[in-house]
Design an enzyme around this catalytic site. Structure first.
Site, PDB file in Angstrom:
ATOM      1  N   LYS A   1      29.276  44.087  45.120  1.00 56.81           N
ATOM      2  CA  LYS A   1      28.260  43.016  45.187  1.00 56.81           C
ATOM      3  C   LYS A   1      26.938  43.562  45.740  1.00 56.81           C
ATOM      4  O   LYS A   1      25.957  43.633  45.024  1.00 56.81           O
ATOM      5  CB  LYS A   1      28.765  41.841  46.009  1.00 56.81           C
ATOM      6  CG  LYS A   1      29.884  41.092  45.275  1.00 56.81           C
ATOM      7  CD  LYS A   1      30.878  40.575  46.212  1.00 56.81           C
ATOM      8  CE  LYS A   1      32.249  40.262  45.661  1.00 56.81           C
ATOM      9  NZ  LYS A   1      32.376  39.696  44.349  1.00 56.81           N
TER      10      LYS A   1
ATOM     11  N   TRP B   1      39.334  33.472  49.101  1.00 61.43           N
ATOM     12  CA  TRP B   1      39.564  34.834  49.614  1.00 61.43           C
ATOM     13  C   TRP B   1      40.164  34.794  51.010  1.00 61.43           C
ATOM     14  O   TRP B   1      41.026  35.613  51.338  1.00 61.43           O
ATOM     15  CB  TRP B   1      38.271  35.657  49.559  1.00 61.43           C
ATOM     16  CG  TRP B   1      37.753  35.763  48.164  1.00 61.43           C
ATOM     17  CD1 TRP B   1      36.610  35.221  47.665  1.00 61.43           C
ATOM     18  CD2 TRP B   1      38.392  36.410  47.044  1.00 61.43           C
ATOM     19  NE1 TRP B   1      36.492  35.489  46.328  1.00 61.43           N
ATOM     20  CE2 TRP B   1      37.561  36.211  45.926  1.00 61.43           C
ATOM     21  CE3 TRP B   1      39.583  37.121  46.889  1.00 61.43           C
ATOM     22  CZ2 TRP B   1      37.885  36.710  44.657  1.00 61.43           C
ATOM     23  CZ3 TRP B   1      39.907  37.625  45.627  1.00 61.43           C
ATOM     24  CH2 TRP B   1      39.067  37.419  44.544  1.00 61.43           C
TER      25      TRP B   1
ATOM     26  N   ASP C   1      35.702  39.646  56.583  1.00 59.43           N
ATOM     27  CA  ASP C   1      35.503  40.024  55.183  1.00 59.43           C
ATOM     28  C   ASP C   1      34.049  39.699  54.845  1.00 59.43           C
ATOM     29  O   ASP C   1      33.672  38.532  54.739  1.00 59.43           O
ATOM     30  CB  ASP C   1      36.468  39.214  54.305  1.00 59.43           C
ATOM     31  CG  ASP C   1      36.262  39.464  52.818  1.00 59.43           C
ATOM     32  OD1 ASP C   1      35.365  40.246  52.450  1.00 59.43           O
ATOM     33  OD2 ASP C   1      37.013  38.868  52.016  1.00 59.43           O
TER      34      ASP C   1
HETATM   35  C1  LIG Z   1      34.598  37.430  49.793  1.00 53.34           C
HETATM   36  C2  LIG Z   1      35.504  38.230  48.912  1.00 53.34           C
HETATM   37  N1  LIG Z   1      36.586  38.829  49.451  1.00 53.34           N
HETATM   38  C3  LIG Z   1      37.431  39.552  48.700  1.00 53.34           C
HETATM   39  C4  LIG Z   1      37.234  39.716  47.358  1.00 53.34           C
HETATM   40  C5  LIG Z   1      38.217  40.528  46.558  1.00 53.34           C
HETATM   41  O1  LIG Z   1      37.659  41.751  46.304  1.00 53.34           O
HETATM   42  P1  LIG Z   1      38.384  42.854  45.401  1.00 53.34           P
HETATM   43  O2  LIG Z   1      38.335  42.340  44.013  1.00 53.34           O
HETATM   44  O3  LIG Z   1      37.527  44.058  45.634  1.00 53.34           O
HETATM   45  O4  LIG Z   1      39.770  43.031  45.892  1.00 53.34           O
HETATM   46  C6  LIG Z   1      36.127  39.130  46.741  1.00 53.34           C
HETATM   47  C7  LIG Z   1      35.878  39.307  45.303  1.00 53.34           C
HETATM   48  O5  LIG Z   1      35.015  38.735  44.707  1.00 53.34           O
HETATM   49  C8  LIG Z   1      35.244  38.370  47.551  1.00 53.34           C
HETATM   50  O6  LIG Z   1      34.167  37.780  47.014  1.00 53.34           O
END
Ligand SMILES: Cc1ncc(COP(=O)(O)O)c(C=O)c1O
Length: 354
Positions: free
Chosen positions: A191, A100, A167
């Site tokens: 989550k 991510w 994030d």
């Molecule tokens: C730490 C983290 N950041 C970003 C995301 C991406 O999120 P989204 O699917 O809401 O775009 C995730 C998805 O699991 C994640 O775990």
């Protein structure tokens, strides 16, 4: 049979929240109308939005400290881009701790000069880099507090000479931190808050308005702030459900109370991984996530037996991410300690069988 839901996201919500959310779908507040069929401009929904926004700030200890909470759309992935559009003038510094973070870097790179202050990519993202320097002449520093896929978590955050964007998708509201250290926090709801469909953004207003580019309205935090997070039609159901979860958390005693429970769950889980010779943890011990425990079977021949036993015990959502394999036990706020105990029981039963 009770299902123990270890899914990484979308993930477990409390029964209390699911019940209230489902009642609202049929008839909100006994008004004879579903929450899904009333105007987002109605007092009923505006009150929900305001409550969700203020609960988020209250739980993080950020009320009255110059921060605004927004419930936006497009997932955390849209924030990878929005952070850059709103904060990046010339160059930004990123910590690369997983898939991510890597994706956030890719989006920011489209706009300007990005440096990676450190990366754990060379070791399959199994640890959190430490001892790096954050340059003081960059616009902001970006990090990922919890790496959902690899099961690592930042236990400490660097003192940064520049604004910090983080994030926190997979560990928001799960542990006490000094949240004033962060200028921008974002987290997909799916989550620790609610169903997929909304993303919480908490931003300190004074970091905004410093870039020279024109920002499209939907991408502009200032536009969303000026419209009370209602610039366009918000995703009413995910926001209502998130509000219910935040209310549940407040009634439980807030972040401090859930942190104790989360620490207990992690202790139970990791001590089984460490003591049971059939399993091996993936992440560096000191960087292990209290939210996502990643592990593998030492002997793959036991896979079928283990997975049959998991199924019989009602344990679901334990598969590791496709890029890592093995298993991942996601222990978000709503997962009860009993579920972790049920999983650990199956793991130790496997040891006696093997
Ligand atoms: C730490 C983290 N950041 C970003 C995301 C991406 O999120 P989204 O699917 O809401 O775009 C995730 C998805 O699991 C994640 O775990």
């Amino acid at each position: 049979m009770k299902i123990h839901n270890f899914s990484a996201g979308p993930s477990i919500l409390t029964q209390e929240v699911l019940l209230k959310a489902s009642e609202a779908v049929l008839d909100y507040n006994n008004d004879g109308l579903s929450l899904l069929e009333i105007s987002h401009r109605s007092k009923a929904f505006v009150d929900i939005m305001e409550k969700a926004r203020s609960l988020a700030l209250e739980l993080l200890g950020l009320e009255g400290k110059g921060y605004k909470a927004l419930f936006l759309q497009g997932g955390a992935s849209t924030q990878f881009l929005m952070v850059a559009l709103n904060l990046l003038e010339k160059k930004a510094a990123y910590l690369n701790t997983g898939t991510w973070s890597d994706k956030a870097i890719k989006e920011a790179k489209m706009h300007d000069d990005i440096i990676e202050v450190a990366s754990s990519k060379d070791a399959g993202y199994s640890y959190i880099p430490k001892g790096y320097e954050i340059p003081s002449d960059y616009d902001y520093f970006h990090c990922t507090s919890n790496n959902t896929i690899f099961g690592t978590q930042m236990k400490a955050f660097p003192d940064s000479p520049i604004p910090v964007a983080c994030d926190m998708s997979s560990d928001i509201f799960s542990r006490s931190l000094d949240f004033t250290k962060f200028d921008l926090i974002y987290a997909g709801a799916q989550k620790n808050m609610g169903p997929a469909g909304t993303t919480l953004v908490v931003v300190k207003e004074d970091v905004l308005g410093k870039v020279s580019r024109k920002i499209p309205s939907m991408m502009d935090y200032k536009v969303h702030i000026s419209k009370g997070s209602m610039f366009n039609t918000p995703p009413v159901f995910p926001i209502y459900t998130s509000m219910l979860t935040l209310e549940w958390l407040k009634n439980l005693g807030g972040i401090k109370a859930i942190e104790e429970i989360n620490e207990m769950k992690a202790r139970v889980m990791y001590s089984e991984i460490d003591l049971n010779p059939l399993f091996k943890g993936y992440a560096n011990k000191e960087d292990r996530s209290n939210m996502n425990a990643t592990f593998t079977l030492v002997n793959e021949d036991l896979k079928e037996t283990f997975e049959t036993m998991l199924k019989e015990a009602g344990i679901s959502g334990l598969n590791g991410h496709r890029s890592v394999g093995g298993y991942r036990a996601s222990m978000y706020n709503a997962l009860p300690l009993d579920s972790v105990k049920a999983l650990v029981e199956v793991m130790s039963e496997l040891e006696t069988k093997a």
